[in-house]
Motif scaffolding. Sequence first.
Motif, PDB file in Angstrom:
ATOM      1  N   LYS A 188      48.710  40.790  -3.067  1.00  0.00           N
ATOM      2  CA  LYS A 188      48.015  40.132  -4.288  1.00  0.00           C
ATOM      3  C   LYS A 188      48.322  41.035  -5.546  1.00  0.00           C
ATOM      4  O   LYS A 188      48.616  40.530  -6.634  1.00  0.00           O
ATOM      5  N   MET A 191      51.836  40.793  -6.603  1.00  0.00           N
ATOM      6  CA  MET A 191      52.241  39.425  -7.106  1.00  0.00           C
ATOM      7  C   MET A 191      51.517  39.090  -8.557  1.00  0.00           C
ATOM      8  O   MET A 191      52.037  38.610  -9.227  1.00  0.00           O
ATOM      9  N   MET A 195      53.982  37.848 -11.325  1.00  0.00           N
ATOM     10  CA  MET A 195      53.842  36.537 -11.554  1.00  0.00           C
ATOM     11  C   MET A 195      53.268  36.125 -12.876  1.00  0.00           C
ATOM     12  O   MET A 195      53.224  34.831 -13.218  1.00  0.00           O
ATOM     13  N   LEU A 208      57.601  30.748  -9.065  1.00  0.00           N
ATOM     14  CA  LEU A 208      57.739  29.858  -7.996  1.00  0.00           C
ATOM     15  C   LEU A 208      58.820  28.890  -7.958  1.00  0.00           C
ATOM     16  O   LEU A 208      59.157  28.643  -9.143  1.00  0.00           O
ATOM     17  N   ALA A 359      50.032  25.617  -9.531  1.00  0.00           N
ATOM     18  CA  ALA A 359      50.805  26.096  -8.512  1.00  0.00           C
ATOM     19  C   ALA A 359      50.511  27.615  -8.390  1.00  0.00           C
ATOM     20  O   ALA A 359      50.602  28.191  -7.148  1.00  0.00           O
ATOM     21  N   ILE A 360      50.519  28.235  -9.430  1.00  0.00           N
ATOM     22  CA  ILE A 360      50.259  29.733  -9.355  1.00  0.00           C
ATOM     23  C   ILE A 360      48.550  29.882  -8.803  1.00  0.00           C
ATOM     24  O   ILE A 360      48.330  30.537  -7.984  1.00  0.00           O
ATOM     25  N   SER A 362      46.834  27.825  -7.087  1.00  0.00           N
ATOM     26  CA  SER A 362      46.896  27.564  -5.535  1.00  0.00           C
ATOM     27  C   SER A 362      47.377  28.470  -4.766  1.00  0.00           C
ATOM     28  O   SER A 362      46.743  28.869  -3.668  1.00  0.00           O
ATOM     29  N   TYR A 363      48.519  29.311  -5.160  1.00  0.00           N
ATOM     30  CA  TYR A 363      49.057  30.491  -4.536  1.00  0.00           C
ATOM     31  C   TYR A 363      48.019  31.408  -4.321  1.00  0.00           C
ATOM     32  O   TYR A 363      47.907  32.128  -3.245  1.00  0.00           O
ATOM     33  N   ASN A 366      45.129  30.621  -1.895  1.00  0.00           N
ATOM     34  CA  ASN A 366      45.425  30.669  -0.449  1.00  0.00           C
ATOM     35  C   ASN A 366      45.370  32.315  -0.243  1.00  0.00           C
ATOM     36  O   ASN A 366      44.927  32.553   1.034  1.00  0.00           O
ATOM     37  N   LEU A 367      45.905  33.142  -1.220  1.00  0.00           N
ATOM     38  CA  LEU A 367      45.753  34.560  -0.631  1.00  0.00           C
ATOM     39  C   LEU A 367      44.413  34.914  -0.729  1.00  0.00           C
ATOM     40  O   LEU A 367      44.112  35.968   0.212  1.00  0.00           O
TER      41      LEU A 367
END
Length: 394
Positions: A188, A191, A195, A208, A359-360, A362-363, A366-367
């Motif tokens: 994390k 990223m 990101m 992504l 999308a970011i 959500s990523y 999830n992490l």
Amino acid sequence: MSDISIPNFRFKKYTSNLVKTRLSKIATFNPKSSLPENFKYIDLESVLGTELVSYREETRESAPSRAQRVAQKGDVFYQMVRPYQKNNYLFYLNENNYVFSTGYAQLRPKVDSAFLLARLQEEGFVNKVIERCTGTSYPAINSKDLSRISITIPEDLDEQSAIGSLFRTLDDLLTSYKDNLANYQSLKATMLSKMFPKAGQTVPEIRLDGFEGEWKKDTLEPYLTESRISGDTGLTAKKITVKLWGKGVIEKEEKYAGSSNTQYFVRKAGQFIYSKLDFQNQAFGIIPNELDGYQSTLDLPTFDIQNIDPKFLLEYVMRREFYEYQGLIANGSRKAKRIHPEDFLVMPVRIPSLEEQQAIGSYFSNLDNLIVAHQEKISQLETLKKKLLQDMFI
């Protein structure tokens, strides 16, 4: 040795006597040995819990004088300084070049090694050690006093082995989950740094699939609207606060009732909130559903969110590049800097499309779920281990 009662929990197939004996009867303390020419040195910072987390390379000539305990497979090392930390280690490697500090008592067991380690982790035993410690800031026990402490053990070596195997399995599981947790936390952090665009850049280093184009230069003003719904006074308000280092929003516990002169404001689930004073300590959060309707003062500015993904927003502002910038525009003295909403809202940011934000978000959600799941499993295993230590030994 004398017979004693049985513990609360015991493997059913074992019925032999439990006996009380001094540690000196079941382990050789600090066996003599010669230092190897080159070795891996283990000091008091090298063991955490029952895990070896670090060592440093030393030679016989360069080693500190405390490097004396040459490890042999099966040895148990007991930390004699601040024993309440329970940083004790079973050496199970087939190597002869590990040397421990004299801050550890070295026990070469005549019983099952894993059983002995578990027995020394039990709270009742630790309390006996603490009773015999000297010193206040760094309470410690010496090897001789440690060796005189009595413990109860099963006479049956098979039962010792079964108990030792159980706790070894628990420790291995804990180590595995902790390693995975550290990996997810490291992922994390990596990223987060890649990101989001760095200063002076318009696109992130890692993106992504399916997204392209520059991120729009903007401020937070179009996305956040400060909420000031008057609530109760400090005497009656149910209060919230923001934990540091991105650890979320929680109910505030106070020893004393707040002032009747302090005005509080109603906060709603899903709102963004930050601390004026603690912004450089990542004091940001999204108010969870269970704290809907709780209240805070204007020292915790709170905003309705529109046209931006909340998770994306939270991860964006918790990055070091963002909150360190705030320090440059904060008001007040060095020890009491504040950033007010009007300054916060006009800070420069770069924002992608709403679809990419989602999308970011959500990523990272999830992490976070993986991280929380591992933290919960670790907590469950630690609770189970503590309970078994309590119930299997007397």
